[in-house]
Design a protein around this motif. Sequence first.
Motif, PDB file in Angstrom:
ATOM      1  N   ILE A   5      74.167  -2.863  45.295  1.00 28.96           N
ATOM      2  CA  ILE A   5      72.578  -2.419  45.051  1.00 28.96           C
ATOM      3  C   ILE A   5      72.284  -1.102  45.495  1.00 28.96           C
ATOM      4  O   ILE A   5      72.411  -1.206  46.990  1.00 28.96           O
ATOM      5  CB  ILE A   5      71.727  -3.605  45.277  1.00 28.96           C
ATOM      6  CG1 ILE A   5      72.055  -4.970  44.648  1.00 28.96           C
ATOM      7  CG2 ILE A   5      70.381  -3.202  45.196  1.00 28.96           C
ATOM      8  CD1 ILE A   5      71.282  -6.287  45.580  1.00 28.96           C
ATOM      9  N   ASN A   7      69.553   0.714  46.923  1.00 30.21           N
ATOM     10  CA  ASN A   7      68.020   0.164  47.522  1.00 30.21           C
ATOM     11  C   ASN A   7      67.388   1.346  47.807  1.00 30.21           C
ATOM     12  O   ASN A   7      67.272   1.604  49.003  1.00 30.21           O
ATOM     13  CB  ASN A   7      68.226  -1.237  48.455  1.00 30.21           C
ATOM     14  CG  ASN A   7      66.846  -1.598  48.655  1.00 30.21           C
ATOM     15  OD1 ASN A   7      66.455  -2.075  49.750  1.00 30.21           O
ATOM     16  ND2 ASN A   7      66.117  -1.821  47.726  1.00 30.21           N
ATOM     17  N   TYR A  20      73.424  -1.212  40.781  1.00 25.91           N
ATOM     18  CA  TYR A  20      72.061  -1.686  40.399  1.00 25.91           C
ATOM     19  C   TYR A  20      71.207  -0.982  41.159  1.00 25.91           C
ATOM     20  O   TYR A  20      71.153  -1.145  42.467  1.00 25.91           O
ATOM     21  CB  TYR A  20      72.241  -3.278  40.500  1.00 25.91           C
ATOM     22  CG  TYR A  20      71.023  -3.869  40.398  1.00 25.91           C
ATOM     23  CD1 TYR A  20      69.960  -3.445  39.384  1.00 25.91           C
ATOM     24  CD2 TYR A  20      70.266  -4.959  41.062  1.00 25.91           C
ATOM     25  CE1 TYR A  20      68.762  -3.938  39.015  1.00 25.91           C
ATOM     26  CE2 TYR A  20      69.171  -5.403  40.806  1.00 25.91           C
ATOM     27  CZ  TYR A  20      68.028  -4.823  39.888  1.00 25.91           C
ATOM     28  OH  TYR A  20      66.948  -5.420  39.701  1.00 25.91           O
ATOM     29  N   PHE A  22      67.747  -0.922  42.676  1.00 26.35           N
ATOM     30  CA  PHE A  22      66.211  -1.763  42.847  1.00 26.35           C
ATOM     31  C   PHE A  22      65.622  -0.785  43.816  1.00 26.35           C
ATOM     32  O   PHE A  22      66.071  -0.691  45.112  1.00 26.35           O
ATOM     33  CB  PHE A  22      66.827  -2.969  43.343  1.00 26.35           C
ATOM     34  CG  PHE A  22      65.625  -3.847  43.486  1.00 26.35           C
ATOM     35  CD1 PHE A  22      65.300  -4.573  42.276  1.00 26.35           C
ATOM     36  CD2 PHE A  22      64.940  -4.204  44.554  1.00 26.35           C
ATOM     37  CE1 PHE A  22      64.177  -5.239  42.282  1.00 26.35           C
ATOM     38  CE2 PHE A  22      63.646  -4.962  44.645  1.00 26.35           C
ATOM     39  CZ  PHE A  22      63.240  -5.673  43.404  1.00 26.35           C
ATOM     40  N   VAL A  95      68.106 -10.934  45.242  1.00 24.30           N
ATOM     41  CA  VAL A  95      67.214  -9.755  45.201  1.00 24.30           C
ATOM     42  C   VAL A  95      65.753 -10.488  45.205  1.00 24.30           C
ATOM     43  O   VAL A  95      64.942  -9.935  45.917  1.00 24.30           O
ATOM     44  CB  VAL A  95      67.334  -9.046  43.790  1.00 24.30           C
ATOM     45  CG1 VAL A  95      66.364  -7.923  43.686  1.00 24.30           C
ATOM     46  CG2 VAL A  95      68.903  -8.199  44.222  1.00 24.30           C
ATOM     47  N   ALA A 123      71.082 -10.585  37.340  1.00 24.56           N
ATOM     48  CA  ALA A 123      71.382  -8.934  37.744  1.00 24.56           C
ATOM     49  C   ALA A 123      72.118  -8.371  36.632  1.00 24.56           C
ATOM     50  O   ALA A 123      73.120  -8.836  36.090  1.00 24.56           O
ATOM     51  CB  ALA A 123      71.893  -8.809  39.097  1.00 24.56           C
ATOM     52  N   GLY A 127      77.305  -2.676  39.390  1.00 21.85           N
ATOM     53  CA  GLY A 127      77.329  -3.228  40.674  1.00 21.85           C
ATOM     54  C   GLY A 127      78.156  -4.167  40.837  1.00 21.85           C
ATOM     55  O   GLY A 127      78.673  -4.611  41.936  1.00 21.85           O
TER      56      GLY A 127
END
Length: 162
Positions: A5, A7, A20, A22, A95, A123, A127
């Motif tokens: 992820i 982030n 992914y 986020f 998450v 999700a 990723g």
Amino acid sequence: YVYKIWNCSVRNPFLTDQLYHFKYPLDVNLMDQAAKAFLGEHDFSAFCSSGSSVQDHVRRITQADVTREGNIVLFSVTGNGFLYNMVRIIAGTLVEVGRGAFAPSEVKEMLEQKERGRAGATAPPQGLVLLGIVYDGQADTERGQIQKDTDSSRMREDADGR
């Protein structure tokens, strides 16, 4: 498997297809605490895509960790088998824990209740990485690393002219 992820509030254009994104803060300590609930043998019905034709949803998870490396949050998991979308649903649930929507203790309840609607969203596929497969205690991290089939070995020998 490992689920990655990105982030950070700013999307990384070089990693869009690999992680992914986020953008909201995630509490990795809470996510790791929740991940520990998956350890052991459980019925993962709540973490399997609805409509799956698999009858037996019992799987054993031997390792589940969430760590952070800069802006990248890594969820790594090892087990004796995985259901369709299981890792992605677990990642989506973690998450939700990381953003504060679920308490880590609720993950155990999700496993016990066995209801898909109780767990987090699936999700996205970006990723998700399969790091390797283990057969009979031997890792197969490169294509063709393990050759137990004597016919395959013989075909290689014939192709080499030996």
